[in-house]
Design a protein around this motif. Structure first.
Motif, short mmCIF file in Angstrom:
data_model
loop_
_atom_site.label_atom_id
_atom_site.label_comp_id
_atom_site.label_asym_id
_atom_site.label_seq_id
_atom_site.Cartn_x
_atom_site.Cartn_y
_atom_site.Cartn_z
N ASP A 428 0.87 -1.17 0.00
CA ASP A 428 0.00 0.00 0.00
C ASP A 428 0.91 1.22 0.00
N GLY A 429 1.06 1.82 -1.18
CA GLY A 429 1.99 2.94 -1.28
C GLY A 429 3.42 2.44 -1.24
N PRO A 430 4.26 3.09 -0.43
CA PRO A 430 5.68 2.71 -0.42
C PRO A 430 5.98 1.46 0.40
N GLY A 431 5.04 1.04 1.28
CA GLY A 431 5.34 -0.07 2.18
C GLY A 431 4.29 -1.16 2.13
N PHE A 432 4.38 -2.07 3.12
CA PHE A 432 3.45 -3.19 3.25
C PHE A 432 2.76 -3.10 4.60
N TYR A 433 1.42 -3.22 4.57
CA TYR A 433 0.65 -2.99 5.79
C TYR A 433 -0.36 -4.12 5.97
N PRO A 434 -0.78 -4.36 7.25
CA PRO A 434 -1.71 -5.47 7.53
C PRO A 434 -3.01 -5.34 6.74
N ARG A 435 -3.38 -6.45 6.11
CA ARG A 435 -4.64 -6.51 5.37
C ARG A 435 -5.65 -7.39 6.09
N GLN A 436 -5.15 -8.42 6.79
CA GLN A 436 -6.06 -9.35 7.45
C GLN A 436 -5.28 -10.15 8.48
N SER A 437 -5.93 -10.42 9.61
CA SER A 437 -5.39 -11.34 10.61
C SER A 437 -6.06 -12.69 10.42
#
Length: 617
Positions: A428-437
C-alpha cells in the motif's frame, strides 16, 4: 573344370565349417545351428554352389559390379571384377590341420578370391605364431584362423579380411588403421568380449561388418561413428545384456541405411531370448541424477530462498546466530558462491525476497525485536531498513511466504505465539501494511500459498490443530476446509505434476505424508517414515520432481516422483558431508549448472551440485 563339391569341401575345411567327428575345427552341437555358422562360410558355400541366396550371401562391396560370363566360361552365373579381367585358376594345394593327415584342395579367401584376377599371386600360408593359419591373396583378400593376435603384415590396399576362431579377446582402438581400404570385415567365432569405441576408426569404405558369435555383452556407443558406407551389420550369436548399455544401439538401428542382424538377449532374466529388434527403446529408463557436494557456507541457517535480480541469480540465507540475512551471488572468476551483501537481523527466522523492477525488498521475520522490511531502490545501492511490520501482531513469527492477490504482492507471516496472529501484509503505497489477521490463537508454524481451481489459496499448519485451507474470496481469505488425518503437521509444501496438485506434509513424530487434491479436498497418497523431520520440501530441478525429507537424527533422503506410478521413490541420501538439523532447501541454476542449497540449524549450510547421468553411455 574343377569339381564344385570338392572346392566347397576345401572351403569348409579352410573356414572351419566342417564339423565332422575328429576334425580339428569341429564344434559338437553347433552343426545344425545355421546362425552359428560363420558368415564367411555361408557366403562362400552359397557362391560355390552358384546360388545367390539373400539369407546366406554377403553382398559385394561398393565399387564391385557383376558381369555376365562369356559363353563357355563355365557354369557359374556371375563373376566379380575390380577393373581387371578375371578368370578361374587351378586351386592351390594347402595343408590344413597339419598333423592330422588331412590334405585337400581349397580356396582360402572366400569373399573376393573365388575367381582370381590374372595379376594375382597364388595364396600363401603365413604362420606368425604356433598354430596360426593365415592365407593372403595378393593385396585384396585375407583369412586368418587360430591367430593369437591381430595380424599386422597385410597390405594397406586389402579389401576383405576374415578373422575366425582366433585368440583375440578384445579389439583395441585403431585395430585396423593399417588396412583403411577394407570393404568387408568378418570377425566371427572368436572370444572377443570387449571392443573399444575407436576400434573401427579409419574404415571409411567398410560396407559389410560381422561380429557374429563372439562373447560381446554390449557394444560401446559411437562404435560405428564415421562408418557412413555400412550396408550390412551382423551381431548375431552374442550374449547381449539388454539393459541401458544397448539403448544407444536400439536407437541407432532405425537411423542407418543398413540391414542389421541383432540376435537375442542373454539377460536380464526378464528379457532372455527376446530378439533385440523387438525391444522398445521407450521402455528403457537410462537417465539417473546425482547430488554431489560442492561448497560449504560457514554459518548455520534456518531458511534459504533463491531469487533473480537484474538478470543474475541470487540466494539469501536467514542466519539467526550470525544475526543477519546473507545474500550470495556467483563469482565467475572463482566459480563458486560468494557474499554480496548482508543486512542486520538478530534472531531472524526467515528472509523473504521480492523483486519489483529495479527495486529489491527483503522481509526479515525476527523472533525478538520486531520484523522489518528492507529495500534497495536500485542495483547500485545497498539495502536499508524501510519499515517495521505489524509490531503488535507479529510477536513470534515462524515462517513468511510471498503471494500475489488481485495483481498486488503480499506477504503472509505465520506467528507461533498465543498472543499474536498470522498476518497478511499487502503493498500500500511505499510499504506493506496489515490486510487481514488469520487463525488467531492457534500457534501457526507454517504458511503455504498455492492455487487450486484457478483461485489463490492459503494453507496454515498449526501446533494446535490440523492444517486449515483458506481460499481468496471477496478480497479476503475465508476458511474452506481442513486436512483430515493430518495431526501434528509442522510444515506443508506443495508441487504440481501432470496437472495434479500434491502436498508434502512434514511431521516430527510419525510418518510424513504425500497428499493429492481431488477437487474438493486433499487425500492421502503416500506415507514416509520421518522421525525427527522439520522439512519435507519438493523441488523441480531440470526435468525431475524431487522431494527432500530432512531429519535431525538420520541422513536426509532425496525422493523422485515416478510419473508412471505417481509416487515418490527413494533416490539417494544427501552427504557426505551429512546435514545437521536441516530446515530448508532451495535450488538455483547458475552458469548452466544446477545447485541445491541446504540450510542447517545446527551446522553449516551445504551446497550440492545436480548432475544428470546417462546410464546408456
Amino acid at each position: 573344370m574343377h569339381n564344385p563339391a570338392r572346392v566347397r569341401l576345401g572351403c569348409h575345411i579352410a573356414m572351419g565349417c566342417l564339423r565332422g567327428k575328429g576334425h580339428p575345427f569341429s564344434s559338437p552341437g553347433r552343426d545344425e545351428n545355421r546362425e552359428n555358422v560363420p558368415s564367411a562360410c555361408l557366403w562362400v558355400t552359397s557362391f560355390m554352389n552358384g546360388q545367390r541366396q539373400a539369407s546366406d550371401m554377403r553382398p559385394r562391396p561398393a565399387g564391385l559390379r557383376d558381369r555376365r560370363q562369356m559363353p563357355g566360361a563355365g557354369t557359374h552365373a556371375h563373376t566379380h571384377t575390380v577393373g581387371l579381367e578375371w578368370r578361374r585358376r587351378p586351386l592351390p594345394k594347402l595343408l590344413v590341420g597339419a598333423g592330422h593327415g588331412v590334405e585337400t584342395q581349397a580356396h582360402v579367401t572366400p569373399h573376393l578370391g573365388l575367381l582370381y584376377p590374372q595379376t594375382m599371386t597364388q595364396p600363401d600360408l603365413h604362420p606368425t605364431h604356433e598354430g596360426e593359419r593365415c592365407w593372403a591373396e595378393h593385396s585384396y583378400s585375407a583369412l586368418c584362423e587360430g591367430s593369437l593376435d591381430l595380424p599386422e603384415s597385410f597390405s594397406p590396399t586389402l579389401l576383405s579380411l576374415s578373422l575366425v576362431r582366433t585368440g583375440v579377446t578384445q579389439l583395441k582402438a585403431g585395430s585396423f588403421l593399417r588396412v583403411p581400404s577394407l570393404h568387408l570385415l568378418f570377425i566371427e567365432d572368436n572370444e572377443i568380449g570387449s571392443i573399444s569405441k575407436n576400434a573401427l576408426r579409419g574404415l571409411r569404405s567398410l560396407t559389410h561388418l560381422s561380429l557374429a558369435n563372439n562373447h560381446l555383452e554390449t557394444l560401446p556407443r559411437f562404435l560405428f561413428r564415421g562408418l557412413e558406407t555400412l550396408t550390412h551389420v551382423d551381431l548375431r550369436g552374442n550374449p547381449f545384456q539388454c539393459d541401458c548399455r544397448v539403448l544407444w544401439l536400439l536407437q541407432w538401428i532405425p537411423t542407418v541405411n543398413a540391414s542389421v542382424g541383432t540376435g537375442a538377449c542373454a539377460g536380464p532374466a526378464a528379457l532372455a531370448h527376446m530378439q533385440l529388434h523387438h525391444l522398445d527403446p521407450k521402455t528403457f529408463k537410462c537417465r539417473a541424477i546425482e547430488l554431489s557436494w560442492f561448497q560449504t557456507v560457514g554459518e548455520s541457517a534456518l531458511g534459504v530462498e533463491a531469487f533473480s535480480y537484474q538478470g543474475e541469480p541470487h540466494v539469501v540465507l536467514a542466519q539467526p546466530f550470525a544475526g543477519r540475512c546473507l545474500i550470495l551471488t556467483w563469482d565467475y572468476s572463482l566459480q563458486r558462491f560468494r557474499q554480496e551483501e548482508e543486512l542486520s537481523a538478530p534472531s531472524v527466522v526467515s528472509c523473504k525476497p521480492l523483486v519489483l523492477g529495479r527495486r529489491l525488498f527483503v522481509l526479515a521475520a525476527r523472533l525478538w525485536g520486531g520484523s522489518q522490511l528492507w529495500a534497495r531502490p536500485g542495483p547500485d545501492l545497498r539495502l536499508a531498513p524501510l519499515q517495521a511490520l505489524a509490531p503488535r501482531r507479529l510477536l513470534r513469527p515462524n515462517d513468511a511466504e510471498l503471494l500475489w492477490l488481485d495483481g498486488q504482492p503480499c506477504f503472509v507471516v505465520a506467528d507461533a505465539s498465543k498472543a499474536g496472529s498470522t498476518t497478511l501484509l499487502c503493498r500500500d503505497g511505499p510499504g506493506f501494511y496489515p490486510r487481514q489477521s488469520l487463525h488467531a490463537w492457534h500457534r501457526d508454524t507454517d504458511a503455504e500459498a498455492l492455487e487450486l481451481d484457478g483461485r489463490p489459496h492459503l494453507l496454515l499448519a498449526s501446533a494446535s490443530q490440523r492444517p486449515v485451507l483458506f481460499h481468496w474470496f471477496g478480497g479476503r481469505f475465508e476458511r474452506r476446509t481442513d486436512i483430515p488425518e493430518a495431526e501434528d503437521v509442522y510444515a506443508t509444501r506443495h508441487f504440481q505434476a501432470s496437472g495434479d496438485v500434491f502436498l508434502c506434509l512434514t511431521r516430527y513424530i510419525g510418518d510424513s505424508m504425500v497428499m493429492r487434491w481431488d477437487g474438493s479436498m486433499f487425500r492421502l497418497l503416500q506415507q514416509l517414515p520421518s522421525r525427527g523431520a522439520h522439512v519435507f520440501q519438493p523441488l523441480l530441478i531440470a526435468r525431475d520432481q524431487l522431494a527432500i525429507l530432512g531429519s535431525d537424527f538420520a541422513f536426509s533422503q532425496v525422493f523422485r516422483l515416478e510419473p508412471d506410478r505417481g509416487l515418490l521413490e527413494p533416490l539417494q541420501e544427501l552427504g557426505p558431508p551429512a546435514l545437521v538439523a536441516p530446515r530448508a532447501f532451495a535450488h538455483i541454476t547458475m552458469a548452466g549448472r544446477r545447485f541445491l542449497f541446504a540450510a542447517c540449524f545446527k551446522g553449516p549450510t551445504q551446497i550440492y551440485q545436480h548432475h544428470e547421468l546417462d546410464l546408456s553411455a
